[in-house]
Enzyme design. Structure first.
Site, PDB file in Angstrom:
ATOM      1  CD  GLU A   1      66.768  44.028  11.345  1.00  0.00           C
ATOM      2  OE1 GLU A   1      65.882  44.074  10.455  1.00  0.00           O
ATOM      3  OE2 GLU A   1      67.928  43.666  11.115  1.00  0.00           O
ATOM      4  CG  HIS A   2      62.186  46.175  14.804  1.00  0.00           C
ATOM      5  ND1 HIS A   2      60.895  45.796  15.071  1.00  0.00           N
ATOM      6  CD2 HIS A   2      62.914  45.037  14.784  1.00  0.00           C
ATOM      7  CE1 HIS A   2      60.848  44.481  15.217  1.00  0.00           C
ATOM      8  NE2 HIS A   2      62.060  43.992  15.046  1.00  0.00           N
ATOM      9  CB  THR A   3      64.928  51.875  11.280  1.00  0.00           C
ATOM     10  OG1 THR A   3      65.440  50.962  10.295  1.00  0.00           O
ATOM     11  CG2 THR A   3      65.882  51.917  12.456  1.00  0.00           C
TER      12      THR A   3
ATOM     13  N   GLY B   1      60.820  30.765   7.928  1.00  0.00           N
ATOM     14  CA  GLY B   1      60.982  30.924   9.361  1.00  0.00           C
ATOM     15  C   GLY B   1      62.361  31.362   9.794  1.00  0.00           C
ATOM     16  CB  ALA B   2      65.537  31.533   8.132  1.00  0.00           C
TER      17      ALA B   2
ATOM     18  CB  SER C   1      62.038  38.680   3.389  1.00  0.00           C
ATOM     19  OG  SER C   1      62.364  39.642   4.342  1.00  0.00           O
ATOM     20  CB  SER C   2      60.074  32.858   3.170  1.00  0.00           C
ATOM     21  OG  SER C   2      59.324  32.878   4.375  1.00  0.00           O
TER      22      SER C   2
ATOM     23  CD  GLU D   1      54.133  40.268   5.280  1.00  0.00           C
ATOM     24  OE1 GLU D   1      54.714  39.733   6.232  1.00  0.00           O
ATOM     25  OE2 GLU D   1      54.614  40.289   4.128  1.00  0.00           O
TER      26      GLU D   1
ATOM     27  CG  ASP E   1      60.798  42.102   5.228  1.00  0.00           C
ATOM     28  OD1 ASP E   1      61.872  42.604   5.598  1.00  0.00           O
ATOM     29  OD2 ASP E   1      60.076  41.416   5.979  1.00  0.00           O
TER      30      ASP E   1
END
Length: 385
Positions: A42-44, A130-131, A134-135, A168, A180
């Site tokens: 995560e965040h890598t 919002g979950a 990656s919508s 994005e 994502d």
């Protein structure tokens, strides 16, 4: 063309029906792209490190045809139809909201040398919004492969991920990494994807939960992403400053035992270094033929995100703690943080007990009721019809 995911086909039929109703014609095709869960890492991604996502069986389906003007219709929300004349010409096209993700891809394709002309689009998606699943990337990747196919562009999927990321970052204005979009475009059914975010090299690693009588629960904690955009940008800025102080291009390049005087920056550094190590260790365990052995790494990842990276929240911590207390082999928040979802690796026989414990813990704390579902590694983006 690979066999479409059955659920993607169902969503595609709804998207095509919406297209016919709104535009009075048949679409030229329907394309679908999935949301994702990040198993670990995560965040890598924006630190050019390592990640291990898999695609979820939730998709954004795009029914598309060429047209004289840009027209975007969505079946969710208010069922809006957005029309615009200048889509694809600049980041100031004036298209925002959900349609901005689609317009941004058109702009990014033109910028990358893959010219596209106006299309009509009807979007139908069941990727939870919002979950933290990656919508938005699902929207971007569905329209990207649709535009590429309709305009005859053959684009390598890794390059396509960079193009969608640029949409994005530069058009929508969200400072996300490439995880994502890469997951949505590149993951394969039944596999978790190990990816090096420096060169986007990747390896599809078997992820056979059923053979070990295991289940992966995804827990949407049903909490808003509080301050998510600003905090995400803040964490990225912290990493850039830490890299600058260490004299390395990205924290992926930091020595294993590097330290900084600033406590906050040192904790950000520690998370990135140890999280990259956890990804590599997870890959070794999975390639060794076992899934159960990654549980402790998942839990350690959550502790690092909670304490060093400070991106968890009450709802996520409650879900993770309750799952572990109820017997989960490992659990962690997944995604950008400050809300969203957690995952829990459980023995299948204990799945109902863990699910009940998570819901009961949320109720006891006065939190919203989580939405919990069983995840499987699904197919990446593909043409459906």
């Amino acid at each position: 063309m690979p066999t479409p995911d059955i659920h993607a086909v169902e969503l595609a039929e709804t998207a095509a029906a919406a297209f016919r109703q709104v535009f009075g014609a048949e679409p030229e095709g329907v394309w679908a792209a999935p949301g994702r869960v990040n198993l670990i890492g995560e965040h890598t991604d924006y630190n050019e490190g390592f990640v291990m996502p898999f695609a979820l069986p939730f998709y954004a389906a795009a029914a598309v045809s060429k047209s004289e003007t840009w027209e975007f219709h969505s079946t969710y929300g208010n069922g809006d139809t957005v029309r615009a004349d200048t889509v694809g010409s600049s980041v100031d096209d004036g298209v925002s909201g959900w349609a901005g993700y689609l317009a941004g891809v058109a702009w990014a394709l033109n910028e990358a040398g893959y010219p596209v002309s106006p299309v009509r689009v009807a979007i139908h998606s069941d990727v939870p919004h919002g979950a933290g699943l990656s919508s938005s990337a699902a929207l971007e990747c569905a329209i990207l492969i649709a535009l590429a196919d309709l305009h005859g562009h053959e684009i390598d999927r890794a390059e396509a991920a960079r193009i969608a990321q640029k949409a994005e970052n530069a058009y929508v204005g969200a400072p996300t990494g490439v995880l994502d979009q890469s997951a949505s475009l590149l993951c394969t059914e039944g596999k978790v994807m190990f990816m090096d975010c420096r060169d986007l090299s990747r390896e599809q690693v078997p992820f056979d939960l059923a053979s070990e009588n295991l289940t992966m629960l995804v827990i949407d904690v049903n909490a808003p992403h509080r301050h998510a955009d600003g905090e995400y940008a803040s964490r990225r800025a912290d990493c850039e400053e830490a890299a600058r102080q260490l004299g390395v291009p990205f924290l992926r390049d930091a020595p294993k035992h590097a330290r900084l005087e600033d406590d906050r920056l040192n904790r950000r550094l520690r998370h990135i270094i140890t999280e990259n190590e956890r990804v590599l260790d997870t890959m070794k365990i999975l390639k060794g033929g076992t899934v159960a052995g990654i549980g402790e790494l998942l839990t350690a990842s959550h502790a690092s995100m909670r304490d060093d990276y400070e991106i968890s929240c009450t709802e996520l911590d409650s879900a993770v703690d309750a799952a572990l207390e109820a017997g989960a082999l490992g659990a962690r928040m997944t995604g950008g943080g400050f809300g969203g979802s957690a995952i829990a690796l459980v023995e299948t026989a204990a799945a109902a007990k863990v699910e009940a414990a998570v819901i009961e813990a949320a109720a006891a704390k006065g939190l919203r009721t989580p939405r919990i579902f069983v995840a499987r590694a699904a197919a990446g983006a593909h043409r459906v019809a």
